[in-house]
Scaffold this motif. Structure first.
Motif, PDB file in Angstrom:
ATOM      1  N   UNK A 148      16.678   6.195  16.435  1.00  0.00           N
ATOM      2  CA  UNK A 148      18.057   5.849  16.082  1.00  0.00           C
ATOM      3  C   UNK A 148      18.459   6.641  14.845  1.00  0.00           C
ATOM      4  N   UNK A 149      19.648   7.213  14.875  1.00  0.00           N
ATOM      5  CA  UNK A 149      20.094   8.046  13.767  1.00  0.00           C
ATOM      6  C   UNK A 149      20.240   7.218  12.492  1.00  0.00           C
ATOM      7  N   UNK A 150      20.041   7.893  11.367  1.00  0.00           N
ATOM      8  CA  UNK A 150      20.006   7.205  10.076  1.00  0.00           C
ATOM      9  C   UNK A 150      21.272   6.388   9.821  1.00  0.00           C
ATOM     10  N   UNK A 151      22.418   6.960  10.126  1.00  0.00           N
ATOM     11  CA  UNK A 151      23.674   6.280   9.840  1.00  0.00           C
ATOM     12  C   UNK A 151      23.776   4.967  10.615  1.00  0.00           C
ATOM     13  N   UNK A 152      23.376   4.989  11.882  1.00  0.00           N
ATOM     14  CA  UNK A 152      23.434   3.774  12.697  1.00  0.00           C
ATOM     15  C   UNK A 152      22.428   2.739  12.216  1.00  0.00           C
ATOM     16  N   UNK A 153      21.280   3.198  11.738  1.00  0.00           N
ATOM     17  CA  UNK A 153      20.261   2.270  11.247  1.00  0.00           C
ATOM     18  C   UNK A 153      20.822   1.414  10.121  1.00  0.00           C
ATOM     19  N   UNK A 154      21.522   2.061   9.178  1.00  0.00           N
ATOM     20  CA  UNK A 154      22.023   1.265   8.049  1.00  0.00           C
ATOM     21  C   UNK A 154      23.315   0.533   8.397  1.00  0.00           C
ATOM     22  N   UNK A 155      24.183   1.151   9.215  1.00  0.00           N
ATOM     23  CA  UNK A 155      25.443   0.499   9.555  1.00  0.00           C
ATOM     24  C   UNK A 155      25.219  -0.766  10.372  1.00  0.00           C
ATOM     25  N   UNK A 156      24.201  -0.733  11.232  1.00  0.00           N
ATOM     26  CA  UNK A 156      23.915  -1.880  12.083  1.00  0.00           C
ATOM     27  C   UNK A 156      22.915  -2.850  11.457  1.00  0.00           C
ATOM     28  N   UNK A 157      22.406  -2.516  10.279  1.00  0.00           N
ATOM     29  CA  UNK A 157      21.479  -3.400   9.594  1.00  0.00           C
ATOM     30  C   UNK A 157      20.205  -3.650  10.380  1.00  0.00           C
ATOM     31  N   UNK A 158      19.650  -2.583  10.967  1.00  0.00           N
ATOM     32  CA  UNK A 158      18.490  -2.750  11.840  1.00  0.00           C
ATOM     33  C   UNK A 158      17.198  -2.988  11.067  1.00  0.00           C
ATOM     34  N   UNK A 159      17.156  -2.585   9.795  1.00  0.00           N
ATOM     35  CA  UNK A 159      15.959  -2.774   8.972  1.00  0.00           C
ATOM     36  C   UNK A 159      16.385  -3.373   7.639  1.00  0.00           C
ATOM     37  N   UNK A 160      15.419  -3.906   6.902  1.00  0.00           N
ATOM     38  CA  UNK A 160      15.771  -4.559   5.638  1.00  0.00           C
ATOM     39  C   UNK A 160      16.137  -3.527   4.568  1.00  0.00           C
ATOM     40  N   UNK A 161      16.656  -4.027   3.449  1.00  0.00           N
ATOM     41  CA  UNK A 161      17.179  -3.140   2.408  1.00  0.00           C
ATOM     42  C   UNK A 161      16.097  -2.245   1.812  1.00  0.00           C
ATOM     43  N   UNK A 162      14.892  -2.786   1.636  1.00  0.00           N
ATOM     44  CA  UNK A 162      13.803  -1.988   1.062  1.00  0.00           C
ATOM     45  C   UNK A 162      13.437  -0.841   1.991  1.00  0.00           C
ATOM     46  N   UNK A 163      13.359  -1.117   3.298  1.00  0.00           N
ATOM     47  CA  UNK A 163      13.030  -0.074   4.261  1.00  0.00           C
ATOM     48  C   UNK A 163      14.144   0.959   4.348  1.00  0.00           C
ATOM     49  N   UNK A 164      15.399   0.512   4.265  1.00  0.00           N
ATOM     50  CA  UNK A 164      16.517   1.448   4.299  1.00  0.00           C
ATOM     51  C   UNK A 164      16.492   2.361   3.072  1.00  0.00           C
ATOM     52  N   UNK A 165      16.105   1.810   1.922  1.00  0.00           N
ATOM     53  CA  UNK A 165      15.972   2.637   0.736  1.00  0.00           C
ATOM     54  C   UNK A 165      14.867   3.661   0.879  1.00  0.00           C
ATOM     55  N   UNK A 166      13.744   3.251   1.478  1.00  0.00           N
ATOM     56  CA  UNK A 166      12.658   4.189   1.733  1.00  0.00           C
ATOM     57  C   UNK A 166      13.085   5.260   2.727  1.00  0.00           C
ATOM     58  N   UNK A 167      13.881   4.868   3.720  1.00  0.00           N
ATOM     59  CA  UNK A 167      14.418   5.831   4.677  1.00  0.00           C
ATOM     60  C   UNK A 167      15.229   6.906   3.963  1.00  0.00           C
ATOM     61  N   UNK A 168      16.103   6.502   3.040  1.00  0.00           N
ATOM     62  CA  UNK A 168      16.922   7.473   2.321  1.00  0.00           C
ATOM     63  C   UNK A 168      16.056   8.439   1.519  1.00  0.00           C
ATOM     64  N   UNK A 169      15.031   7.919   0.865  1.00  0.00           N
ATOM     65  CA  UNK A 169      14.126   8.764   0.086  1.00  0.00           C
ATOM     66  C   UNK A 169      13.379   9.726   1.001  1.00  0.00           C
ATOM     67  N   UNK A 170      12.804   9.206   2.082  1.00  0.00           N
ATOM     68  CA  UNK A 170      12.022  10.045   2.981  1.00  0.00           C
ATOM     69  C   UNK A 170      12.857  11.081   3.689  1.00  0.00           C
ATOM     70  N   UNK A 179       0.810  -1.210   0.000  1.00  0.00           N
ATOM     71  CA  UNK A 179       0.000   0.000   0.000  1.00  0.00           C
ATOM     72  C   UNK A 179       0.843   1.259   0.000  1.00  0.00           C
ATOM     73  N   UNK A 180       0.212   2.431   0.190  1.00  0.00           N
ATOM     74  CA  UNK A 180       0.946   3.700   0.175  1.00  0.00           C
ATOM     75  C   UNK A 180       1.982   3.785   1.301  1.00  0.00           C
ATOM     76  N   UNK A 181       3.049   4.542   1.035  1.00  0.00           N
ATOM     77  CA  UNK A 181       4.126   4.731   2.006  1.00  0.00           C
ATOM     78  C   UNK A 181       4.401   6.219   2.144  1.00  0.00           C
ATOM     79  N   UNK A 182       4.410   6.701   3.393  1.00  0.00           N
ATOM     80  CA  UNK A 182       4.672   8.111   3.673  1.00  0.00           C
ATOM     81  C   UNK A 182       5.849   8.253   4.621  1.00  0.00           C
ATOM     82  N   UNK A 183       6.570   9.362   4.495  1.00  0.00           N
ATOM     83  CA  UNK A 183       7.547   9.792   5.491  1.00  0.00           C
ATOM     84  C   UNK A 183       6.964  11.016   6.180  1.00  0.00           C
ATOM     85  N   UNK A 184       6.953  10.986   7.507  1.00  0.00           N
ATOM     86  CA  UNK A 184       6.254  12.026   8.264  1.00  0.00           C
ATOM     87  C   UNK A 184       7.145  12.548   9.393  1.00  0.00           C
ATOM     88  N   UNK A 185       7.236  13.868   9.564  1.00  0.00           N
ATOM     89  CA  UNK A 185       7.983  14.402  10.705  1.00  0.00           C
ATOM     90  C   UNK A 185       7.238  14.120  12.008  1.00  0.00           C
TER      91      UNK A 185
END
Length: 313
Positions: free
Chosen positions: A113-135, A92-98
């Motif tokens: 958790x700060x963005x850099x730590x989220x990806x460095x520690x692999x806390x979420x899957x690749x698709x979610x990390x990509x959405x994080x970068x976009x948002x 379904x739809x995906x939003x990034x919200x403050x």
């Protein structure tokens, strides 16, 4: 001329870097101005909550979940009117919200958790990390472009966050991406690595710098390497790119061929810069260097440039 397209791998190197796993269908050209409102009315909509360079993650046992339904986001003081429609996933739809709640006010079941730590520690899957970068990139752009650069009037979000419109002069503004060249200068036996003053202990990395107006990628690679290290480059080849949400950059990774060996480092930019042998870099990648020297983590494009060269034997 050799035509390399059909000799290229089916999965290019850019697919293996951090933040590159985004699978969202953005539909950026077919959005209505009320597309955020439409998405919020859909019970299947999922939200990424962000605040102060941090992503809010639900903690379930030892797993982190970045997705919130619209109703469960309310306690976190979300600004839904400032949300950006990233697009549509299979769910379904995906939003990034403050979000407005500070990290220390969060319940124990939610972590910021700060963005850099989220990806460095692999806390979420690749698709979610990509959405994080976009948002993260889009929210940062909106936060820094609230006023029209033509007349100074406050602009309004349109097209679900993919455009800002000035009601005073009618100018439309679109999200920007800042291109950054990141380059590894190499010979068959050695590579050039630098150390920034803000780097963690023992870390050396590829050199990097913003691409300037009217400049090709290759010209930027040559200029930055000369400015930072005093090394002139001949041939330059592209390797991979990486979305980099700090705040909204695109890292463009290249290899460069040196024409001289004598380093004249710009110590205003770098703390150190020197040549490393292939064997020494392999120890840095494996975290077994005798002096504790290391390369950037696996998600960083610099790591992939270095690894590709080390493994090229």
């Amino acid at each position: 001329m050799t035509f390399r397209l059909f000799d290229a791998p089916l999965r290019e190197p850019s697919q293996f870097v951090g933040f590159a796993g985004n699978t969202i269908d953005r539909q950026s050209e077919t959005r209505a101005d009320d597309s955020v409102e439409q998405a919020l009315a859909d019970a299947a909509t999922r939200l990424l909550l962000m605040h102060g360079g941090r992503l809010y993650l639900k903690l379930d046992a030892d797993n982190f979940d970045p997705w919130f339904a619209a109703p469960e986001s309310q306690p976190f003081k979300v600004a839904l009117d400032q949300g950006v429609l990233l697009g549509f996933s299979d769910a379904g739809p995906v939003l990034a919200v403050p979000a407005g709640i500070e990290p220390e006010e969060l319940p124990e079941t939610v972590k910021a958790i700060d963005y850099r730590s989220v990806y460095m520690q692999g806390l979420i899957d690749e698709a979610a990390a990509g959405a994080l970068a976009q948002g993260a990139a889009l929210l940062a752009w909106h936060a820094s472009h609230a006023f029209c650069s033509k007349c100074g009037h406050r602009s309004e979000m349109r097209a679900g966050g993919y455009r800002r419109h000035c009601p005073a002069c009618g100018t439309d503004h679109f999200p920007r991406t800042d291109p950054v060249a990141i380059m590894l200068t190499v010979t068959a036996d050695k590579c050039l690595l630098g150390r920034g003053r803000h780097f963690g202990p023992g870390m050396y990395s590829a050199l990097a710098g913003f691409i300037e107006p009217g400049e090709t990628i290759e010209a930027a690679v040559r200029r930055e390497t000369l400015e930072e290290a005093g090394i002139r480059l001949g041939r330059v080849v592209y390797h991979a790119s990486q979305p980099w949400p700090f705040p909204y950059s695109l890292m463009i990774g290249c290899f460069g061929e040196p024409l001289n060996d004598d380093i004249q480092a710009d110590l205003n930019e770098l703390e150190d810069c020197r040549w490393f042998s292939r064997d020494e870099v392999r120890l840095m990648l494996d975290r077994t260097h005798a002096d504790g020297l290391i390369t950037p983590p696996k998600g960083a494009i610099a790591h992939h440039l270095i690894r590709a060269w080390v493994d090229s034997e």
